[in-house]
Design an enzyme around this catalytic site. Structure first.
Site, PDB file in Angstrom:
ATOM      1  N   ILE A 154      57.759  31.648 -18.654  1.00 53.11           N
ATOM      2  CA  ILE A 154      57.138  31.987 -17.367  1.00 53.11           C
ATOM      3  C   ILE A 154      56.942  33.505 -17.208  1.00 53.11           C
ATOM      4  CG2 ILE A 154      59.213  32.239 -15.920  1.00 53.11           C
ATOM      5  CD1 ILE A 154      57.785  30.332 -13.907  1.00 53.11           C
ATOM      6  N   HIS A 193      67.942  27.237 -25.929  1.00 52.46           N
ATOM      7  CA  HIS A 193      66.503  27.425 -26.122  1.00 52.46           C
ATOM      8  C   HIS A 193      66.258  28.479 -27.181  1.00 52.46           C
ATOM      9  CE1 HIS A 193      67.915  29.945 -22.791  1.00 52.46           C
ATOM     10  NE2 HIS A 193      67.042  30.861 -23.206  1.00 52.46           N
TER      11      HIS A 193
HETATM   12  P1  5GP Z   1      67.463  33.616 -21.805  1.00 53.76           P
HETATM   13  O1  5GP Z   1      67.748  34.982 -21.279  1.00 53.76           O
HETATM   14  O2  5GP Z   1      68.331  32.562 -21.171  1.00 53.76           O
HETATM   15  O3  5GP Z   1      67.483  33.554 -23.308  1.00 53.76           O
HETATM   16  O4  5GP Z   1      65.961  33.309 -21.432  1.00 53.76           O
HETATM   17  C1  5GP Z   1      65.554  32.418 -20.442  1.00 53.76           C
HETATM   18  C2  5GP Z   1      64.051  32.458 -20.405  1.00 53.76           C
HETATM   19  O5  5GP Z   1      63.606  31.387 -19.604  1.00 53.76           O
HETATM   20  C3  5GP Z   1      63.482  33.740 -19.808  1.00 53.76           C
HETATM   21  O6  5GP Z   1      62.626  34.366 -20.763  1.00 53.76           O
HETATM   22  C4  5GP Z   1      62.732  33.256 -18.574  1.00 53.76           C
HETATM   23  O7  5GP Z   1      61.527  33.961 -18.347  1.00 53.76           O
HETATM   24  C5  5GP Z   1      62.481  31.801 -18.896  1.00 53.76           C
HETATM   25  N1  5GP Z   1      62.400  30.929 -17.722  1.00 53.76           N
HETATM   26  C6  5GP Z   1      63.299  30.868 -16.703  1.00 53.76           C
HETATM   27  N2  5GP Z   1      62.918  29.949 -15.806  1.00 53.76           N
HETATM   28  C7  5GP Z   1      61.771  29.406 -16.278  1.00 53.76           C
HETATM   29  C8  5GP Z   1      60.892  28.379 -15.781  1.00 53.76           C
HETATM   30  O8  5GP Z   1      61.094  27.781 -14.733  1.00 53.76           O
HETATM   31  N3  5GP Z   1      59.795  28.098 -16.535  1.00 53.76           N
HETATM   32  C9  5GP Z   1      59.534  28.731 -17.714  1.00 53.76           C
HETATM   33  N4  5GP Z   1      58.430  28.369 -18.367  1.00 53.76           N
HETATM   34  N5  5GP Z   1      60.339  29.701 -18.217  1.00 53.76           N
HETATM   35  C10 5GP Z   1      61.443  30.028 -17.504  1.00 53.76           C
END
Ligand code: 5GP
Ligand code: ZN
Length: 116
Positions: free
Chosen positions: A31, A99
């Protein structure tokens, strides 16, 4: 996990820009993209982090890795890409559902980290 944002995306309760789906995994555009190509690949099963993965998750994780290259090309990063799995506090993981980030695009993504 009804309170998990990525489980809710898997369930279709929160929309996403899907790029790939099969029985075990879902890939969709981040996102808040950090690069022109920024796709997240997640297991459909809730796994809180790589630390929480078990040997029974290994086939799915292996398939996610193998699929990432194909997804990167389809998303527009044919000339290489970077995979990132942020894990836990030190890894700065914000969403507690395992992820894989695929980041790329036409230009090099830059150095991985700055030297300490
Ligand atoms: P982390 O820091 O946990 O590795 O990354 C989480 C990622 O999830 C971030 O890059 C953030 O932009 C993405 N993200 C969080 N909420 C959403 C959402 O509701 N939809 C999408 N498509 N991405 C999300
Ligand atoms: Zn989840």
């Amino acid at each position: 996990m009804s309170d998990c944002i990525f489980c809710r995306i898997v369930a279709g309760e929160i929309p996403c820009r899907k790029v790939y789906e099969d029985d075990d995994m879902l890939a969709f555009h981040d996102i808040s993209p950090m690069r022109p190509v920024h796709v997240l690949v997640i297991p459909k099963k809730h796994i809180a982090s790589l630390t929480a993965a078990t040997p029974e998750d290994a086939p799915t994780l292996g398939r996610m890795l193998a699929k990432a290259s194909e997804i990167a090309v389809t998303a527009g990063s044919a000339d290489g890409f970077r995979l990132i799995i942020n894990t836990g506090r030190v890894g700065h993981q914000e969403v507690p559902h395992l992820h894989l980030h695929i980041v790329g695009g036409p230009d090099p993504v830059g150095p991985m980290l700055k030297p300490i």
